[in-house]
Design a protein around this motif. Structure first.
Motif, short mmCIF file in Angstrom:
data_model
loop_
_atom_site.label_atom_id
_atom_site.label_comp_id
_atom_site.label_asym_id
_atom_site.label_seq_id
_atom_site.Cartn_x
_atom_site.Cartn_y
_atom_site.Cartn_z
N GLU A 225 0.80 -1.36 0.13
CA GLU A 225 0.20 -0.12 -0.12
C GLU A 225 0.88 1.26 0.10
O GLU A 225 0.20 2.38 -0.26
N VAL A 226 2.21 1.01 0.46
CA VAL A 226 3.21 2.07 0.30
C VAL A 226 4.27 1.63 -0.66
O VAL A 226 4.54 0.53 -0.84
N SER A 227 4.48 2.60 -1.62
CA SER A 227 5.54 2.31 -2.74
C SER A 227 6.92 2.45 -2.50
O SER A 227 7.31 3.27 -1.43
N VAL A 228 7.79 1.98 -3.31
CA VAL A 228 9.10 1.95 -2.90
C VAL A 228 9.48 3.60 -3.15
O VAL A 228 10.58 4.05 -2.45
N GLU A 229 8.80 4.18 -4.06
CA GLU A 229 9.17 5.54 -4.09
C GLU A 229 8.84 6.30 -3.01
O GLU A 229 9.21 7.36 -2.55
N ASP A 230 7.70 6.08 -2.25
CA ASP A 230 7.43 6.60 -0.93
C ASP A 230 8.47 6.54 0.29
O ASP A 230 8.83 7.32 0.83
N LEU A 231 9.00 5.13 0.18
CA LEU A 231 10.26 4.98 0.96
C LEU A 231 11.33 5.60 0.80
O LEU A 231 11.92 6.17 1.67
N ASP A 232 11.61 5.96 -0.70
CA ASP A 232 12.73 6.77 -1.11
C ASP A 232 12.53 8.25 -0.63
O ASP A 232 13.63 8.90 -0.25
N ALA A 233 11.39 8.65 -0.80
CA ALA A 233 10.95 10.10 -0.42
C ALA A 233 11.07 10.26 1.19
O ALA A 233 11.51 11.21 1.86
N SER A 234 10.75 9.27 1.91
CA SER A 234 11.18 9.16 3.58
C SER A 234 12.53 9.33 3.88
O SER A 234 12.97 10.01 4.64
N LEU A 235 13.23 8.48 2.94
CA LEU A 235 14.91 8.66 3.08
C LEU A 235 15.30 10.05 2.93
O LEU A 235 16.13 10.60 3.55
N GLY A 236 14.85 10.57 1.69
CA GLY A 236 15.09 11.88 1.38
C GLY A 236 14.74 12.96 2.33
O GLY A 236 15.40 13.90 2.85
N ASN A 237 13.40 12.85 3.15
CA ASN A 237 13.19 13.68 4.01
C ASN A 237 13.84 13.47 5.31
O ASN A 237 14.44 14.55 6.03
N LEU A 238 14.29 12.23 5.80
CA LEU A 238 15.40 12.06 6.79
C LEU A 238 16.28 12.59 6.73
O LEU A 238 17.14 13.39 7.36
N ALA A 239 17.00 12.55 5.22
CA ALA A 239 18.28 12.93 4.93
C ALA A 239 18.15 14.68 5.11
O ALA A 239 19.22 15.49 5.63
#
Length: 154
Positions: free
Chosen positions: A134-148
């Motif tokens: 229900e959450v995409s790998v693009e969403d996970l990538d965006a989370s990592l970008g937000n974390l950075a």
């Protein structure tokens, strides 16, 4: 991606302890979430051990709009691992979990992985209602970008 999980990884220019400090505070999760579902925490304490529970305010049309989740901490190793199983507030977790792993990549950089794992979802009604992931790998990538971005501001 496996058939029951997706993972995104990124090297972030910050030490693991600085990253873990952000991840272990649910007050930061809305700003870090790349899916847009997490709205805010519900006055949760910092995560310090397996067995804790923190509550998040969420929004997702598939769940009828606004709702809350209870997140049961199932993995905790300071500066290395943080994992929780998510459930609708007041319910037993139905089997999906979030796993954050941190591995030092130098004195001031860390390899960070986030995994969304639905391996243990067995309820046939949930499997009919939801289309994992229900959450995409693009969403996970965006989370990592937000974390950075968040850790660079600290």
């Amino acid at each position: 991606m496996t058939e029951t999980s997706i993972t995104a990884s990124r090297t972030i220019d910050a030490p693991a302890d600085a990253i873990f400090t952000l991840l272990s505070n649910p007050a930061h999760h809305a700003a870090l979430d790349g899916s847009g579902m997490v709205q805010s925490d519900d006055k949760s304490d910092r995560i310090t051990a397996v067995g804790q529970k923190f509550t998040m305010n969420q929004h997702w049309e598939k769940m009828g709009g606004d709702y809350q989740t209870d997140n049961h901490v199932v993995g905790y190793d300071p500066n290395k691992l943080l994992a929780w199983k998510t459930a609708p507030a007041g319910e037993v977790p139905p089997g999906w979990q979030w796993v954050w792993e941190l591995q030092p990549a130098g004195p001031d950089s860390t390899e960070v992985s986030v995994t969304y794992d639905w391996t243990h979802v067995t309820d046939k009604e949930i499997l009919k209602k939801l289309s994992f992931p229900e959450v995409s790998v693009e969403d996970l990538d965006a989370s990592l970008g937000n974390l950075a971005s968040a850790v660079s501001e600290k």
